[in-house]
Design a protein around this motif. Structure first.
Motif, mmCIF file in Angstrom:
data_model
loop_
_atom_site.group_PDB
_atom_site.id
_atom_site.type_symbol
_atom_site.label_atom_id
_atom_site.label_comp_id
_atom_site.label_asym_id
_atom_site.label_seq_id
_atom_site.Cartn_x
_atom_site.Cartn_y
_atom_site.Cartn_z
ATOM 1 N N VAL A 1 4.680 -24.499 -17.868
ATOM 2 C CA VAL A 1 4.692 -25.954 -18.001
ATOM 3 C C VAL A 1 5.404 -26.256 -19.314
ATOM 4 N N ASN B 1 -2.486 -19.668 -25.026
ATOM 5 C CA ASN B 1 -1.693 -18.703 -24.256
ATOM 6 C C ASN B 1 -2.070 -17.268 -24.586
ATOM 7 N N ILE C 1 2.634 -26.194 -9.055
ATOM 8 C CA ILE C 1 2.116 -24.934 -9.609
ATOM 9 C C ILE C 1 1.607 -24.040 -8.493
ATOM 10 N N GLU D 1 -2.049 -22.881 -23.614
ATOM 11 C CA GLU D 1 -1.399 -23.813 -24.537
ATOM 12 C C GLU D 1 -0.979 -23.029 -25.776
ATOM 13 N N HIS E 1 -8.641 -23.081 -19.288
ATOM 14 C CA HIS E 1 -7.721 -23.610 -20.296
ATOM 15 C C HIS E 1 -8.048 -23.017 -21.651
ATOM 16 N N ARG F 1 -3.642 -31.338 -19.065
ATOM 17 C CA ARG F 1 -4.661 -30.469 -18.445
ATOM 18 C C ARG F 1 -5.614 -31.281 -17.577
ATOM 19 N N LEU G 1 -4.328 -21.979 -17.371
ATOM 20 C CA LEU G 1 -3.294 -22.811 -17.992
ATOM 21 C C LEU G 1 -3.390 -22.623 -19.498
ATOM 22 N N VAL H 1 -0.297 -19.599 -16.027
ATOM 23 C CA VAL H 1 0.792 -20.527 -16.281
ATOM 24 C C VAL H 1 0.760 -20.865 -17.770
ATOM 25 N N THR I 1 2.049 -22.775 -21.267
ATOM 26 C CA THR I 1 2.681 -24.022 -21.699
ATOM 27 C C THR I 1 3.633 -23.719 -22.847
#
Length: 405
Positions: free
Chosen positions: A397, A287, A17, A32, A284, A44, A30, A324, A326
Motif C-alpha cells: 500500500v 512492517n 488486496i 506500517e 496491524h 487501516r 498490514l 502487505v 505500507t
C-alpha cells in the motif's frame, strides 16, 4: 519500465488486496513504516470496515499490550467501560490518544450494537486484540497481573490440591512491582530481578500452572466459556513469556539484545496464532514485526537481527498468512521529503495516484535486473522498505504524502 510499474497499481480497497492473494488468509497483516500517523490509521480503519462488510473478517489485532487489550475487547463486545477509559488504558505505547484509534473502537462498538435487539449474535460480533507483550522499549511489566489471573481462573475451577501454590505465595515471590519495571534494567543487566531466586521459582510455578491448564482442558471447557478459557491461555502465555523475558534481561552476554528482541516477537507470534484460531483477522503493526524476512535494528550495543513475528507465523500458517507492507513518499512534518527517484519509494512516488495498492511480485518482475537503491531516512522514526524484501511481500500500500495528524 514506468508503464510496467503503473500497470501493477490499483485503488486502495480491500477487494484489490484480496485479489493479490491465492485465498482468503486467516491473518491479513498490514504493516506500517512509522508509528503515530493518523492518516495511516484512518486507512487501516477503512480497510478493516471493508474486510468486515465484504470478506467476513471479525477481528482486528494491533501492536498493543495483549493484557490491556482485553479492556477494549470487553468494551466493543459488551459495552463494559467507557470509550475514553478503554482507549486510554487499553491501547498501550501512548497510542490510545490517537483520534483514529478512538474512532476504530467507537465504530466497532457501534457495529456490534443493533437498534432492533440487544446486539449482534456472538458469532458475528467484532473482536479486538492487542498482540504485543506487556513490553516497552524502556522496560517490561511485572508478571503479577497475568500470573494471578491465571491462578485465579484455575483456583475457581479445579481441586485445590492440584494447584502448585497459593495466590499468596505468588504475591510474596513477586514482591513490589517496581523490582520488575525498573527502567535502569534495560541498560544495566545487574538491575534486573529476572534471575533472582524468587524469579526462578516463579518460572517453575508458571510452567506448572500452564501445564495444569492444559491437563484440565476438557473439564475447563465444560465448566466455563471458551472465551474464558482462551483468556486463561493468554494469561499463561503472558506469564511464561514475561518471566522468560525478565530472565534474559539479566543476561550479560553479547547476544542479550538479540535475544530480547526475538523473545518479544515470539510472544507476538504466539498471540497471533491464537487470534488466527478464532477466525480471519486483520493484523496491524510495524512492517518490521510483520515481514517474512529477519528484522534488523541498530541498538546501543550494536546491530541485532532476529526473526519477526510475521516470519514465525508465516512458517506455521503458509498461505493462511499474507503480508502487505505500507510504503510512504513524504512525512514532511518529520523532515522526510520526496524520495530520490532511484529508490523504490521514488519509483512509486512518480505514479499519478496519491494512494494505490501495488502487486509486489509483479513489481519485482518489472524491476528484474534493476534493483532500486535503498532509501535512507533522515528521521529515526521512519523505516523505508528494503527493496530486497519485495519477493517476500504479497502487496504494497503506497501513500504518497502523509499529512500531519
Amino acid at each position: 519500465m514506468a508503464t510496467d510499474i503503473k500497470d501493477t497499481a490499483r485503488a486502495v480497497e480491500a477487494a484489490a488486496i484480496m485479489g493479490l492473494l491465492p485465498a482468503r488468509p486467516r491473518l491479513l497483516a498490514l504493516g506500517e513504516p512509522t508509528h503515530g500517523e493518523d492518516a495511516l490509521l484512518d486507512l487501516r480503519n477503512e480497510l478493516f470496515r471493508q474486510l468486515v462488510q465484504q470478506e467476513g473478517y471479525r477481528t482486528i489485532a494491533i501492536e498493543s499490550d495483549c493484557m490491556t487489550g482485553l479492556l477494549v475487547d470487553d468494551y466493543v463486545t459488551s459495552g463494559t467501560g467507557t470509550l475514553d477509559d478503554v482507549t486510554e488504558r487499553g491501547i498501550s505505547h501512548g497510542w490510545g490518544t490517537s483520534a483514529a484509534n478512538r474512532e476504530l473502537v467507537r465504530w466497532m462498538r457501534a457495529y456490534n450494537v443493533r437498534v432492533d435487539d440487544d446486539g449482534r449474535p456472538a458469532s458475528e460480533r467484532l473482536r479486538f486484540a492487542g498482540f504485543d507483550g506487556p513490553l516497552e522499549i524502556t522496560h517490561a511489566a511485572s508478571p503479577r497481573q497475568a500470573l494471578l489471573a491465571l491462578h485465579g481462573y484455575l483456583a475457581a475451577r479445579v481441586d485445590a490440591d492440584l494447584l502448585p501454590c497459593t495466590a499468596d505465595t505468588i504475591d510474596r515471590l513477586l514482591g513490589p512491582d517496581d523490582r520488575w519495571t525498573d527502567p535502569a534494567a534495560m541498560m544495566d543487566p545487574s538491575r534486573s530481578t529476572g534471575r533472582s531466586a524468587e524469579a526462578r521459582e516463579l518460572r517453575l510455578l508458571a510452567d506448572d500452572l500452564v501445564a495444569l491448564l492444559d491437563a484440565q482442558t476438557p473439564h475447563l471447557l465444560a465448566a466455563t466459556s471458551r472465551d474464558d478459557w482462551d483468556r486463561a491461555r493468554l494469561y499463561g502465555r503472558t506469564s511464561t513469556g514475561l518471566l522468560r523475558y525478565h530472565y534474559w534481561m539479566a543476561d550479560t552476554s553479547p547476544a542479550r539484545m538479540t535475544r530480547l528482541c526475538a523473545l518479544r516477537d515470539v510472544m507476538m507470534a504466539h498471540n497471533l496464532l491464537a487470534v488466527a484460531a478464532r477466525g480471519p483477522a486483520l493484523v496491524h503493526a510495524h512492517n518490521s514485526h510483520l515481514q517474512r524476512e529477519k528484522s534488523t535494528m541498530q541498538m546501543w550495543e550494536g546491530p541485532v537481527q532476529w526473526w519477526s513475528a510475521g516470519a514465525l507465523v508465516s512458517a506455521r500458517l503458509g498461505e493462511g498468512y499474507a503480508f502487505v507492507a505500507t510504503a510512504l513518499g513524504t512525512i514532511r512534518h518529520q523532515g522526510v521529503n520526496a524520495p530520490a527517484p532511484d529508490t523504490l519509494e521514488g519509483l512509486l512516488y512518480a505514479l499519478p495516484k496519491d494512494r494505490c495498492v501495488i502487486d509486489a511480485p509483479r513489481l519485482a518482475t518489472a524491476l528484474a535486473g534493476t534493483r532500486p537503491e535503498p532509501r535512507v531516512s533522515p528521521w529515526f522514526g521512519y523505516a523505508p522498505l528494503d527493496p530486497a524484501h519485495l519477493a517476500g511481500t504479497d502487496g504494497i500500500v503506497f501513500v504518497k504524502d502523509v499529512p500531519q495528524s
